[in-house]
Design an enzyme around this catalytic site. Structure first.
Site, short mmCIF file in Angstrom:
data_model
loop_
_atom_site.label_atom_id
_atom_site.label_comp_id
_atom_site.label_asym_id
_atom_site.label_seq_id
_atom_site.Cartn_x
_atom_site.Cartn_y
_atom_site.Cartn_z
N ILE A 96 13.15 -5.03 3.89
CA ILE A 96 14.24 -5.03 5.14
C ILE A 96 15.02 -6.32 5.02
CG2 ILE A 96 14.43 -4.65 7.71
CD1 ILE A 96 11.50 -3.50 7.46
N GLU A 156 3.69 -10.75 6.68
CA GLU A 156 2.72 -10.12 6.16
C GLU A 156 2.74 -8.78 6.80
OE1 GLU A 156 1.05 -11.01 3.40
OE2 GLU A 156 1.38 -12.92 3.05
N SER A 157 3.14 -7.67 5.98
CA SER A 157 3.30 -6.45 6.79
C SER A 157 2.23 -5.05 6.17
CB SER A 157 4.53 -6.08 6.67
OG SER A 157 5.13 -5.78 5.45
N THR A 175 7.64 -4.33 14.59
CA THR A 175 7.20 -3.15 14.47
C THR A 175 6.76 -2.15 15.44
OG1 THR A 175 5.48 -1.94 13.11
CG2 THR A 175 4.89 -4.07 13.88
N ASP A 176 6.85 -0.92 15.26
CA ASP A 176 6.34 -0.10 16.38
C ASP A 176 4.72 -0.24 16.36
OD1 ASP A 176 5.70 1.28 13.98
OD2 ASP A 176 6.86 3.17 14.52
N GLU A 177 4.05 -0.56 15.35
CA GLU A 177 2.46 -0.57 15.46
C GLU A 177 1.93 -1.61 16.28
OE1 GLU A 177 0.57 -0.49 11.59
OE2 GLU A 177 2.39 -0.07 10.50
N TYR A 234 -3.04 -6.47 11.01
CA TYR A 234 -1.67 -6.56 10.78
C TYR A 234 -0.90 -6.43 12.23
CZ TYR A 234 3.24 -5.00 10.39
OH TYR A 234 4.46 -4.64 10.57
N LYS A 292 1.32 -9.21 14.74
CA LYS A 292 2.63 -8.80 15.31
C LYS A 292 2.77 -8.87 16.41
CE LYS A 292 5.89 -8.49 13.17
NZ LYS A 292 6.82 -9.41 12.67
N ASN A 310 8.69 3.11 10.81
CA ASN A 310 8.73 2.97 9.32
C ASN A 310 9.90 3.10 8.68
OD1 ASN A 310 5.84 3.22 10.18
ND2 ASN A 310 5.16 4.18 8.20
N LYS A 327 4.04 0.50 -0.85
CA LYS A 327 4.17 1.52 0.33
C LYS A 327 4.29 3.06 -0.16
CE LYS A 327 4.35 -2.25 2.96
NZ LYS A 327 4.01 -2.37 4.29
N TYR A 368 -4.44 9.64 2.50
CA TYR A 368 -5.59 9.37 3.55
C TYR A 368 -5.82 10.78 4.40
CZ TYR A 368 -5.66 4.44 2.68
OH TYR A 368 -5.90 3.18 2.15
N PRO A 405 -10.20 2.60 7.83
CA PRO A 405 -10.47 2.31 9.16
C PRO A 405 -9.39 2.01 10.03
CG PRO A 405 -11.73 1.06 7.55
CD PRO A 405 -10.47 1.66 6.78
N GLY A 406 -9.27 2.58 11.34
CA GLY A 406 -8.43 2.14 12.34
C GLY A 406 -7.28 2.86 12.12
#
Length: 353
Positions: A12, A83-84, A133-135, A159, A163, A188, A198, A216, A292-293
C-alpha cells in the site's frame, strides 16, 4: 505539501508514493527499513523523479526520524509502516509488538517534538495520518453487522492486537498532546505489487505454476475487498482533508467469501492463460485445516469518507480483479525474483484473506 511516507516500499505504501509523486507540487520522502515485504522495485517508475527520495531507516530510530522530519520540512506524516501478516504474527508475535507498537510510539514522539518547534503557520497545517486495518474490530457474524467508526475494538490475533494498540497510542497523542492526528481503517487490499504470500497473488502465482490452491477451512470466511489504487486515493484525501481527531473507514463495498475470490481468479485465468487439455484452474483448489483465531467476516461501512471527503472506490471487485490478474501475467520481472529468492513452495501457506 511535503510528505513523509513510512513503509513506502510495501504494497500500500508504494501505491501511495506513486500517487503522491505523480504531482510535481508534492515532495515525497519514503522511509522504509526494507524488511521481507519491502521492495524498491515497486517504486521503479518514480525513483528518478526530483520530488521523490528513499531513505532506508527504521521507524524505531527516533533520532533518524527526527532529523529527517526537520531536514525535509515535512507537513504530513503518512504512517503505513507495519508488520501485517496474520499467520506470521501467530508464529512470531514479537516483531509485531516492536514495529507496530514501539515503532508507532517513536514516530509519534518525534512528530510531536518536531511540530512543537515549527512556526505557527506550519504548525497549524501539520498532520499525522495513521493507517490501520479493519481487523482491529474483530469478528462479524455472517448474517449481520458492519464496521463503522464507532465499532468497539475486539482484535483476535497478535497482528490486529498490535494495530489496535497503535491506534490507541495515536488517539492518545492527539488528546493529551494536541498532535493533529487522523486515522483510517481499511478493508483487505489487492492489486499490483502485492507481496506473494497474500491470498490473491498467492492464488494467481500458484495457479500459473500448476500448484495446489490451498484455502483455509471451507473457504466461507468473508472479506471486503478494496483495489489498492482506490485506497491510495482515499489515503491522500484523509491526510489532506480529513478532520483532525477523526477516523475514517475505507472499504470497497465488495464482500466476498474466500472461495468466491479464488474461483473468480481461476475463471479469469481460464480465459487468459488456459491450462493444457482445457482443464480448469478450479481443479487446483484444495481445502486445508483452518488457522487459529480465523475471523469469520470483516465488512466496512465507508459512508463517512464518501460523504465528508468526496471519495469513491472506482473499481468494482470484478474490474479490479481483471486488472490485477493481467498485471501479474505481464510483470513477472517483479514477482519472479521474490518468489524464487524468498520462498519455497512449503512456506507459501494457505489462502486466508
Amino acid at each position: 505539501m511535503n510528505f513523509l511516507v513510512t513503509g513506502g516500499a510495501g504494497f500500500i505504501g508504494s501505491a501511495v508514493c506513486r500517487r503522491l509523486a505523480a504531482d510535481p507540487a508534492h515532495t515525497v520522502v519514503n522511509l522504509d527499513s526494507l524488511t521481507y515485504a519491502g521492495n524498491l522495485a515497486s517504486l521503479r517508475q518514480i525513483e528518478n523523479r526530483p520530488n521523490y527520495r528513499f531513505v532506508e531507516a527504521d521507524i524505531r530510530d527516533g533520532a533518524t526520524v527526527s532529523a529527517l522530519l526537520a531536514e525535509a520540512g515535512i507537513d504530513i506524516v503518512m504512517h503505513l509502516a507495519a508488520e501485517s501478516h496474520v499467520d506470521r504474527s501467530i508464529d512470531g508475535p514479537e516483531a509485531f509488538i516492536e514495529t507496530n507498537i514501539i515503532g508507532t510510539f517513536r514516530l509519534l514522539a518525534a512528530s510531536r517534538a518536531y511540530r512543537d518547534g515549527l512556526p505557527a503557520e506550519r504548525r497549524d497545517r501539520f498532520r499525522f495520518h495513521h493507517v490501520s486495518t479493519d481487523e482491529v474490530f474483530g469478528d462479524l457474524p455472517f448474517e449481520s453487522g458492519i464496521f463503522t467508526e464507532e465499532t468497539p475494538y475486539q482484535p483476535s490475533s497478535p497482528y490486529s492486537a498490535s494495530k489496535a494498540a497503535s491506534d490507541h497510542l495515536v488517539r492518545a497523542w492527539g488528546h493529551t498532546y494536541g498532535l493533529p492526528v487522523v486515522l483510517s481503517n481499511c478493508s483487505n487490499n489487492y492489486g499490483p505489487f502485492h507481496f506473494p504470500e497474500k491470498l490473491i497473488p498467492l492464488v494467481i502465482l500458484n495457479a500459473l505454476d500448476e500448484k495446489p490452491l490451498p484455502i483455509y477451512g471451507k473457504g466461507e470466511n468473508v472479506r471486503d475487498w478494496l483495489y489498492v489504487d482506490d485506497h491510495a486515493a482515499a489515503l491522500e484525501a484523509v491526510a489532506t482533508r480529513g478532520r483532525a481527531g477523526e477516523s475514517y473507514n475505507i472499504g470497497g463495498r465488495a464482500e466476498r467469501r474466500n472461495i468466491e475470490v479464488v474461483e473468480t481468479i481461476c475463471r479469469i485465468l481460464d480465459r487468459r492463460r488456459p491450462r493444457a487439455g482445457g482443464v480448469s484452474h478450479l481443479d487446483l483448489i484444495e481445502m486445508v485445516a483452518d488457522r487459529p483465531g480465523h475471523d469469520r467476516r470483516y465488512a466496512i461501512d465507508p459512508r463517512k469518507a464518501e460523504d465528508e471527503l468526496g471519495w469513491r472506490a472506482l473499481e468494482s471487485f470484478e474490474s479490479g480483479m481483471e486488472k490485477t490478474v493481467d498485471w501479474y501475467l505481464g510483470n513477472d520481472w517483479w514477482w519472479k525474483p521474490i518468489r524464487e529468492r524468498k520462498y519455497s513452495g512449503a512456506r507459501l501457506g494457505a489462502a486466508a484473506g
